[in-house]
Scaffold this motif. Structure first.
Motif, PDB file in Angstrom:
ATOM      1  N   VAL A  36     -21.793  11.411  -3.603  1.00  0.00           N
ATOM      2  CA  VAL A  36     -22.859  10.982  -2.692  1.00  0.00           C
ATOM      3  C   VAL A  36     -24.168  11.629  -3.124  1.00  0.00           C
ATOM      4  CG1 VAL A  36     -23.748  10.962  -0.330  1.00  0.00           C
ATOM      5  CG2 VAL A  36     -21.299  10.608  -0.752  1.00  0.00           C
ATOM      6  N   ALA A  37     -25.128  10.790  -3.504  1.00  0.00           N
ATOM      7  CA  ALA A  37     -26.498  11.245  -3.748  1.00  0.00           C
ATOM      8  C   ALA A  37     -27.289  10.994  -2.480  1.00  0.00           C
ATOM      9  CB  ALA A  37     -27.111  10.495  -4.927  1.00  0.00           C
ATOM     10  N   ASP A  38     -28.133  11.944  -2.108  1.00  0.00           N
ATOM     11  CA  ASP A  38     -28.846  11.812  -0.834  1.00  0.00           C
ATOM     12  C   ASP A  38     -30.351  11.882  -1.041  1.00  0.00           C
ATOM     13  OD1 ASP A  38     -28.538  11.888   2.267  1.00  0.00           O
ATOM     14  OD2 ASP A  38     -30.057  13.399   1.778  1.00  0.00           O
ATOM     15  N   SER A  39     -31.046  10.902  -0.452  1.00  0.00           N
ATOM     16  CA  SER A  39     -32.493  10.754  -0.627  1.00  0.00           C
ATOM     17  C   SER A  39     -33.272  11.497   0.457  1.00  0.00           C
ATOM     18  CB  SER A  39     -32.857   9.266  -0.618  1.00  0.00           C
ATOM     19  OG  SER A  39     -32.211   8.576  -1.668  1.00  0.00           O
ATOM     20  N   ALA A  40     -32.988  12.799   0.567  1.00  0.00           N
ATOM     21  CA  ALA A  40     -33.686  13.657   1.538  1.00  0.00           C
ATOM     22  C   ALA A  40     -33.541  13.129   2.963  1.00  0.00           C
ATOM     23  CB  ALA A  40     -35.160  13.820   1.159  1.00  0.00           C
ATOM     24  N   SER A  41     -32.324  12.823   3.349  1.00  0.00           N
ATOM     25  CA  SER A  41     -32.064  12.329   4.704  1.00  0.00           C
ATOM     26  C   SER A  41     -32.438  13.375   5.753  1.00  0.00           C
ATOM     27  CB  SER A  41     -30.583  11.970   4.861  1.00  0.00           C
ATOM     28  OG  SER A  41     -30.236  10.863   4.067  1.00  0.00           O
ATOM     29  N   PRO A  54     -15.743  18.109   2.418  1.00  0.00           N
ATOM     30  CA  PRO A  54     -16.176  19.179   1.499  1.00  0.00           C
ATOM     31  C   PRO A  54     -15.794  18.928   0.047  1.00  0.00           C
ATOM     32  CG  PRO A  54     -14.299  19.884   2.818  1.00  0.00           C
ATOM     33  CD  PRO A  54     -14.761  18.578   3.396  1.00  0.00           C
ATOM     34  N   GLU A  55     -14.814  18.043  -0.173  1.00  0.00           N
ATOM     35  CA  GLU A  55     -14.375  17.761  -1.554  1.00  0.00           C
ATOM     36  C   GLU A  55     -15.321  16.832  -2.292  1.00  0.00           C
ATOM     37  OE1 GLU A  55     -12.378  14.451   0.913  1.00  0.00           O
ATOM     38  OE2 GLU A  55     -13.248  16.450   1.181  1.00  0.00           O
ATOM     39  N   ILE A  56     -16.249  16.203  -1.591  1.00  0.00           N
ATOM     40  CA  ILE A  56     -17.141  15.224  -2.207  1.00  0.00           C
ATOM     41  C   ILE A  56     -18.334  15.926  -2.867  1.00  0.00           C
ATOM     42  CG2 ILE A  56     -18.734  13.309  -1.736  1.00  0.00           C
ATOM     43  CD1 ILE A  56     -15.829  12.505  -1.662  1.00  0.00           C
ATOM     44  N   ARG A  57     -18.565  15.600  -4.117  1.00  0.00           N
ATOM     45  CA  ARG A  57     -19.733  16.139  -4.818  1.00  0.00           C
ATOM     46  C   ARG A  57     -21.006  15.525  -4.233  1.00  0.00           C
ATOM     47  NH1 ARG A  57     -21.415  14.920 -11.149  1.00  0.00           N
ATOM     48  NH2 ARG A  57     -23.504  15.865 -11.007  1.00  0.00           N
ATOM     49  N   GLN A  58     -21.991  16.391  -4.010  1.00  0.00           N
ATOM     50  CA  GLN A  58     -23.275  15.936  -3.496  1.00  0.00           C
ATOM     51  C   GLN A  58     -24.353  16.100  -4.568  1.00  0.00           C
ATOM     52  OE1 GLN A  58     -24.346  17.967   0.127  1.00  0.00           O
ATOM     53  NE2 GLN A  58     -22.281  17.783   1.007  1.00  0.00           N
ATOM     54  N   ILE A  59     -25.270  15.134  -4.603  1.00  0.00           N
ATOM     55  CA  ILE A  59     -26.458  15.235  -5.454  1.00  0.00           C
ATOM     56  C   ILE A  59     -27.663  15.081  -4.534  1.00  0.00           C
ATOM     57  CG2 ILE A  59     -27.759  14.294  -7.408  1.00  0.00           C
ATOM     58  CD1 ILE A  59     -25.161  13.225  -8.546  1.00  0.00           C
ATOM     59  N   PRO A  60     -28.214  16.187  -4.040  1.00  0.00           N
ATOM     60  CA  PRO A  60     -29.370  16.082  -3.139  1.00  0.00           C
ATOM     61  C   PRO A  60     -30.656  15.840  -3.928  1.00  0.00           C
ATOM     62  CG  PRO A  60     -28.729  18.372  -3.411  1.00  0.00           C
ATOM     63  CD  PRO A  60     -27.731  17.559  -4.194  1.00  0.00           C
ATOM     64  N   LEU A  61     -31.446  14.877  -3.475  1.00  0.00           N
ATOM     65  CA  LEU A  61     -32.745  14.596  -4.075  1.00  0.00           C
ATOM     66  C   LEU A  61     -33.834  15.159  -3.172  1.00  0.00           C
ATOM     67  CD1 LEU A  61     -32.090  10.882  -5.131  1.00  0.00           C
ATOM     68  CD2 LEU A  61     -31.833  12.946  -6.533  1.00  0.00           C
ATOM     69  N   ASP A  62     -34.995  15.476  -3.764  1.00  0.00           N
ATOM     70  CA  ASP A  62     -36.028  16.161  -2.997  1.00  0.00           C
ATOM     71  C   ASP A  62     -36.820  15.240  -2.084  1.00  0.00           C
ATOM     72  OD1 ASP A  62     -37.189  14.944  -5.233  1.00  0.00           O
ATOM     73  OD2 ASP A  62     -38.831  16.393  -5.312  1.00  0.00           O
ATOM     74  N   ARG A  63     -36.719  13.927  -2.320  1.00  0.00           N
ATOM     75  CA  ARG A  63     -37.366  12.958  -1.438  1.00  0.00           C
ATOM     76  C   ARG A  63     -36.727  11.587  -1.651  1.00  0.00           C
ATOM     77  NH1 ARG A  63     -41.352   9.760  -3.963  1.00  0.00           N
ATOM     78  NH2 ARG A  63     -42.065  10.476  -6.004  1.00  0.00           N
ATOM     79  N   ASN A  64     -37.181  10.603  -0.877  1.00  0.00           N
ATOM     80  CA  ASN A  64     -36.657   9.249  -0.998  1.00  0.00           C
ATOM     81  C   ASN A  64     -37.395   8.517  -2.117  1.00  0.00           C
ATOM     82  OD1 ASN A  64     -35.575   6.712  -0.661  1.00  0.00           O
ATOM     83  ND2 ASN A  64     -36.607   6.289   1.268  1.00  0.00           N
TER      84      ASN A  64
END
Length: 346
Positions: A36-41, A54-64
């Protein structure tokens, strides 16, 4: 890793909670990972993910960065043979992934593929966004096998054989990672909407096929980020339609055997006709007192002129010839669809 299944999330925590369990279960025993990549939700999506998955890899982005910029940045951090772009509002079936991987493994000239897209709300019908594979008419109006304009067909097995099409919906799209990287991923200028059509067109111009695999099926809610009546969505669709035509039309005509000058000239004339048709749509919105829609079309054209990047003669000259573009409808589908006449799919 064989397959990376990547959701680009923006404020859809409830969809993640609803549909992630089934998606995770469908990849068990396969050489695949859900990311799951997240667009600064701002709705607590990442916190919920950390707590409940917790097993899911996250890719946090700094903005949308939009669908385009978000996926471009996220997939730059992922290594796999195949990328699957999948929306958070998609419910998968237990065996949806295997047919897609199998097809790509056995068809090296297939650059992208996808499942049959069905409606989550009306499960016996196709879903508007992609149905049984997308097509494009001569003026750039997209439609689908199973959906033309607002008319959506029931799924009665009429499109249950694999078929080479023009495009696959970005709601669930598998792409060869090396081809994605070679083509530069999605066009950042689009932000969202029609970016997958542009990518699939470029995939075909590179000599690869785009194929719908109906053995695989998923259910899509649609409108998870922008509702269908949104003026923002309307603006993006009109603007990006012009951008995708400018990106690809001249190269397509070159691939059909036109000279460089002939291809560029024919593309300019075709885009001009499309702009005139957009003007007619804007006037219709104005007459019917849909001022927000009228303004959206006008703004779309202003933004197109700011964002446009004309292909150079050298770019067009480098286009390989004798490339077959599948799913290109030679006519104008709008009047045919509005009159209720059946469109024949090839």
């Amino acid at each position: 890793m064989k397959t990376a299944v990547v959701i680009l999330n923006w404020n859809t925590k409830d969809y993640l909670r609803k549909f992630l369990p089934g998606l995770i279960a469908s990849t068990e025993g396969l050489d695949a990972e859900v990311i799951v990549a997240d667009s600064a939700s701002t709705d607590g999506s990442l916190e919920a993910l950390s707590r409940e998955f917790p097993e899911i890899r996250q890719i946090p982005l700094d903005r949308n960065y939009g669908f385009t910029g978000g996926y471009n940045r996220a997939l730059a951090q992922v290594e796999a043979d195949y990328f699957v772009l999948i929306n958070s509002d998609v419910e998968v079936t237990p065996d949806w992934l295997k047919p897609l991987v199998s097809w790509m493994d056995s068809h090296p000239k297939c650059g992208a593929c996808g499942p049959k897209l069905l409606s989550w709300r009306e499960r016996d019908k196709f879903e508007y966004a992609g149905a049984a594979g997308g097509l494009l008419d001569r003026y750039g109006y997209p439609f689908c096998r199973g959906r033309a304009m607002q008319t959506v067909e029931k799924d009665e097995g009429q499109y249950d054989s694999p078929a080479d099409v023009f495009w696959i919906s970005g709601a669930c799209l598998m792409v060869r990672s090396r081809l994605w990287k070679r083509l530069g991923g999605l066009d950042d200028r689009f932000f969202a909407h029609m970016e997958e059509i542009d990518l699939c067109w470029r995939i075909q111009l590179a000599g690869y096929k785009v194929t719908v695999i109906p053995e695989s099926a998923v259910y899509h809610i649609g409108g998870g980020t922008l509702p269908n009546e949104s003026p923002v969505k309307l603006k993006l669709n009109f603007r990006n339609n012009l951008l995708l035509l400018e990106n690809n039309l001249a190269k397509t005509f070159r691939a059909q055997g036109y000279s460089v000058e002939g291809a560029l000239g024919k593309a300019r004339r075709r885009i001009l006709v499309r702009m005139l048709l957009d003007g007619a749509s804007a006037c219709t919105y104005l007459v019917t007192k849909k001022r927000a829609s009228y303004k959206a079309v006008v703004k779309a054209h202003f933004e197109y002129w700011k964002l446009r990047r004309k292909p150079s003669p050298d770019e067009v000259a480098s286009q390989q010839k004798e490339v077959t573009i599948h799913g290109w409808y030679p006519g104008w589908m709008v009047p045919r669809a509005l009159s209720g006449r059946k469109i024949k799919f090839t």
